[in-house]
Design an enzyme around this catalytic site. Structure first.
Site, PDB file in Angstrom:
ATOM      1  N   HIS A 288       0.791  -1.236   0.000  1.00  0.00           N
ATOM      2  CA  HIS A 288       0.000   0.000   0.000  1.00  0.00           C
ATOM      3  C   HIS A 288       0.820   1.280   0.000  1.00  0.00           C
ATOM      4  CE1 HIS A 288      -2.470  -3.228   1.717  1.00  0.00           C
ATOM      5  NE2 HIS A 288      -3.380  -2.722   0.926  1.00  0.00           N
TER       6      HIS A 288
ATOM      7  N   GLY B 109      -6.255  11.740   8.306  1.00  0.00           N
ATOM      8  CA  GLY B 109      -7.080  10.748   7.610  1.00  0.00           C
ATOM      9  C   GLY B 109      -7.150  11.044   6.121  1.00  0.00           C
TER      10      GLY B 109
ATOM     11  N   ARG C 136      -5.245  16.568   2.977  1.00  0.00           N
ATOM     12  CA  ARG C 136      -4.731  17.318   4.124  1.00  0.00           C
ATOM     13  C   ARG C 136      -3.248  17.028   4.310  1.00  0.00           C
ATOM     14  NH1 ARG C 136      -9.059  17.327   9.008  1.00  0.00           N
ATOM     15  NH2 ARG C 136     -10.493  18.818   8.087  1.00  0.00           N
TER      16      ARG C 136
ATOM     17  N   ARG D  25      -3.114   4.134  -4.541  1.00  0.00           N
ATOM     18  CA  ARG D  25      -4.536   4.306  -4.223  1.00  0.00           C
ATOM     19  C   ARG D  25      -4.908   5.752  -3.880  1.00  0.00           C
ATOM     20  NH1 ARG D  25      -7.441  -0.735  -2.298  1.00  0.00           N
ATOM     21  NH2 ARG D  25      -6.085  -2.403  -2.971  1.00  0.00           N
TER      22      ARG D  25
ATOM     23  N   ARG E 245      -1.338  11.024  14.976  1.00  0.00           N
ATOM     24  CA  ARG E 245      -2.534  11.268  14.182  1.00  0.00           C
ATOM     25  C   ARG E 245      -2.934  12.723  14.324  1.00  0.00           C
ATOM     26  NH1 ARG E 245      -7.407  10.966  12.073  1.00  0.00           N
ATOM     27  NH2 ARG E 245      -9.256  11.284  13.343  1.00  0.00           N
ATOM     28  N   ILE E 246      -3.245  13.376  13.197  1.00  0.00           N
ATOM     29  CA  ILE E 246      -3.779  14.733  13.213  1.00  0.00           C
ATOM     30  C   ILE E 246      -5.125  14.653  12.476  1.00  0.00           C
ATOM     31  CG2 ILE E 246      -1.686  16.134  13.504  1.00  0.00           C
ATOM     32  CD1 ILE E 246      -1.344  16.215  10.500  1.00  0.00           C
ATOM     33  N   GLY E 247      -6.204  14.883  13.196  1.00  0.00           N
ATOM     34  CA  GLY E 247      -7.500  14.688  12.560  1.00  0.00           C
ATOM     35  C   GLY E 247      -8.602  15.442  13.277  1.00  0.00           C
ATOM     36  N   SER E 248      -9.815  15.130  12.898  1.00  0.00           N
ATOM     37  CA  SER E 248     -10.959  15.810  13.514  1.00  0.00           C
ATOM     38  C   SER E 248     -11.730  14.829  14.381  1.00  0.00           C
ATOM     39  CB  SER E 248     -11.863  16.408  12.437  1.00  0.00           C
ATOM     40  OG  SER E 248     -12.307  15.379  11.583  1.00  0.00           O
TER      41      SER E 248
ATOM     42  N   GLU F 195     -25.790   3.911  14.639  1.00  0.00           N
ATOM     43  CA  GLU F 195     -27.161   3.451  14.910  1.00  0.00           C
ATOM     44  C   GLU F 195     -27.317   3.033  16.375  1.00  0.00           C
ATOM     45  OE1 GLU F 195     -29.656   3.331  12.637  1.00  0.00           O
ATOM     46  OE2 GLU F 195     -28.479   3.875  10.875  1.00  0.00           O
TER      47      GLU F 195
ATOM     48  N   GLU G 228     -13.856   9.848  17.386  1.00  0.00           N
ATOM     49  CA  GLU G 228     -13.267   9.784  16.047  1.00  0.00           C
ATOM     50  C   GLU G 228     -13.193   8.324  15.659  1.00  0.00           C
ATOM     51  OE1 GLU G 228     -10.488   7.850  17.235  1.00  0.00           O
ATOM     52  OE2 GLU G 228      -9.081   9.046  16.059  1.00  0.00           O
ATOM     53  N   MET G 229     -12.330   7.944  14.715  1.00  0.00           N
ATOM     54  CA  MET G 229     -12.434   6.571  14.220  1.00  0.00           C
ATOM     55  C   MET G 229     -11.085   5.852  14.030  1.00  0.00           C
ATOM     56  SD  MET G 229     -15.580   7.088  11.533  1.00  0.00           S
ATOM     57  CE  MET G 229     -15.773   5.328  11.295  1.00  0.00           C
ATOM     58  N   GLU G 230     -10.001   6.366  14.594  1.00  0.00           N
ATOM     59  CA  GLU G 230      -8.688   5.784  14.297  1.00  0.00           C
ATOM     60  C   GLU G 230      -7.743   5.593  15.484  1.00  0.00           C
ATOM     61  OE1 GLU G 230      -9.859   8.540  12.627  1.00  0.00           O
ATOM     62  OE2 GLU G 230     -10.436   7.628  10.737  1.00  0.00           O
TER      63      GLU G 230
ATOM     64  N   SER H 269     -14.423  19.211  15.236  1.00  0.00           N
ATOM     65  CA  SER H 269     -15.014  19.778  14.013  1.00  0.00           C
ATOM     66  C   SER H 269     -16.530  19.864  14.099  1.00  0.00           C
ATOM     67  CB  SER H 269     -14.629  18.922  12.802  1.00  0.00           C
ATOM     68  OG  SER H 269     -15.108  17.601  12.974  1.00  0.00           O
ATOM     69  N   ASP H 270     -17.118  19.094  14.995  1.00  0.00           N
ATOM     70  CA  ASP H 270     -18.566  19.119  15.171  1.00  0.00           C
ATOM     71  C   ASP H 270     -18.868  18.657  16.596  1.00  0.00           C
ATOM     72  OD1 ASP H 270     -17.721  16.556  13.409  1.00  0.00           O
ATOM     73  OD2 ASP H 270     -19.187  15.964  14.915  1.00  0.00           O
TER      74      ASP H 270
ATOM     75  N   ARG I 114     -11.711  25.790   9.218  1.00  0.00           N
ATOM     76  CA  ARG I 114     -11.087  24.466   9.336  1.00  0.00           C
ATOM     77  C   ARG I 114      -9.592  24.535   9.112  1.00  0.00           C
ATOM     78  NH1 ARG I 114     -14.801  19.689   8.773  1.00  0.00           N
ATOM     79  NH2 ARG I 114     -16.799  20.640   9.212  1.00  0.00           N
TER      80      ARG I 114
HETATM   81  N1  HPA Z   1     -18.066  10.622  14.662  1.00  0.00           N
HETATM   82  C1  HPA Z   1     -16.999   9.921  14.271  1.00  0.00           C
HETATM   83  N2  HPA Z   1     -15.913  10.485  13.793  1.00  0.00           N
HETATM   84  C2  HPA Z   1     -15.885  11.828  13.691  1.00  0.00           C
HETATM   85  C3  HPA Z   1     -16.953  12.608  14.083  1.00  0.00           C
HETATM   86  C4  HPA Z   1     -18.092  11.967  14.591  1.00  0.00           C
HETATM   87  O1  HPA Z   1     -19.089  12.615  14.963  1.00  0.00           O
HETATM   88  N3  HPA Z   1     -16.637  13.917  13.831  1.00  0.00           N
HETATM   89  C5  HPA Z   1     -15.392  13.909  13.307  1.00  0.00           C
HETATM   90  N4  HPA Z   1     -14.930  12.656  13.230  1.00  0.00           N
END
Ligand code: HPA
Length: 234
Positions: A4, A20, A24, A43, A87-90, A162, A179-181, A203-204, A217
């Protein structure tokens, strides 16, 4: 070259920043590094290597979610010799006192999923940040305007969740953001005796529904990159 990452061995620095989003990675490399060159585009997951204050740095996109990050981090550590991975992310805010544009330094990450679950089975491993990096990032953050929080986060496997009851439990137990990582990054770093940290911009917000306006951002993202670089070379 790995499956990869189409770089040669010496193309990747020991210090790797992991957004991610591959665009960026491009933006951060162009803005913060000198002598920047593209080292991976397999990729479309762009990776760049350059120097920051004379120190070699790679900024490599990780993709979204733990399975994607796991592929890149495994190859970066095992095949390219990466030792410090940030990691640098939101992330989405989960506490009332965590606002959009604040920065979270993730001390630990709780997760239900993670590609490492197959290893731990009934064990609940506690993925945690490298203390030296966390401490240095907290110190670096003091020199920046943005409000910084240090604490636990939640690495979810789903963006469109969900199971609101899981988020409720996270909120109830003081988790700062989702977040997810990060959980997989911390687990891989522990396994391979590397240093890892996640520096995240809110970010939210899951409780208030607030979101960072698009034009803000970039500025928030820039501060996060600076804190990560300052921590890596403190
Ligand atoms: N959920 C998962 N990952 C995210 C979110 C979220 O609300 N906002 C930014 N990354």
């Amino acid at each position: 070259m790995t499956i990869h990452i189409g770089a040669e061995k010496g193309d990747i620095a020991e210090t790797v920043l992991l957004p991610g989003d591959p665009y960026r990675a491009k933006w951060a490399a162009e803005k913060f590094l000198s002598d920047t060159r593209l080292v991976n585009q397999t990729r479309g997951m762009l990776g760049f290597t350059g120097t920051w204050k004379g120190n070699p740095v790679t900024i490599q996109g990780s993709g979204m979610g733990m399975p994607s990050l796991s592929i890149y981090v495994n190859e970066l550590i095992r095949d390219f010799g990466a030792r410090t991975l940030i990691r640098i992310g939101s992330c989405g805010g989960m506490q009332d006192d965590v606002g959009v544009r604040d920065i979270i330094l993730a001390m630990t990450s709780t997760t239900l999923g993670s590609p490492s679950r197959g290893i731990f089975r009934e064990l609940n491993f506690a993925p945690c940040a490298d203390w030296g990096l966390l401490h240095a990032a907290a110190k670096a953050a003091e020199r920046h305007e943005t409000k910084v929080h240090v604490g636990g986060i939640y690495s979810s496997d789903v963006f469109y969740d969900e199971r609101p009851d899981l988020n409720e439990q996270m909120v109830r137990h003081g988790i700062l953001g989702v977040e997810m990582e990060a959980a997989e990054l911390y687990t891989l770093a522990a396994r391979h005796k590397c240093r890892a940290l996640a520096v995240l911009t809110v970010s939210d917000h899951l409780l208030t529904g607030a979101a960072l306006p698009a034009e803000e951002r970039e500025r928030s993202f820039g501060e996060m990159v600076e804190i990560a670089l300052e921590a890596a070379f403190a």
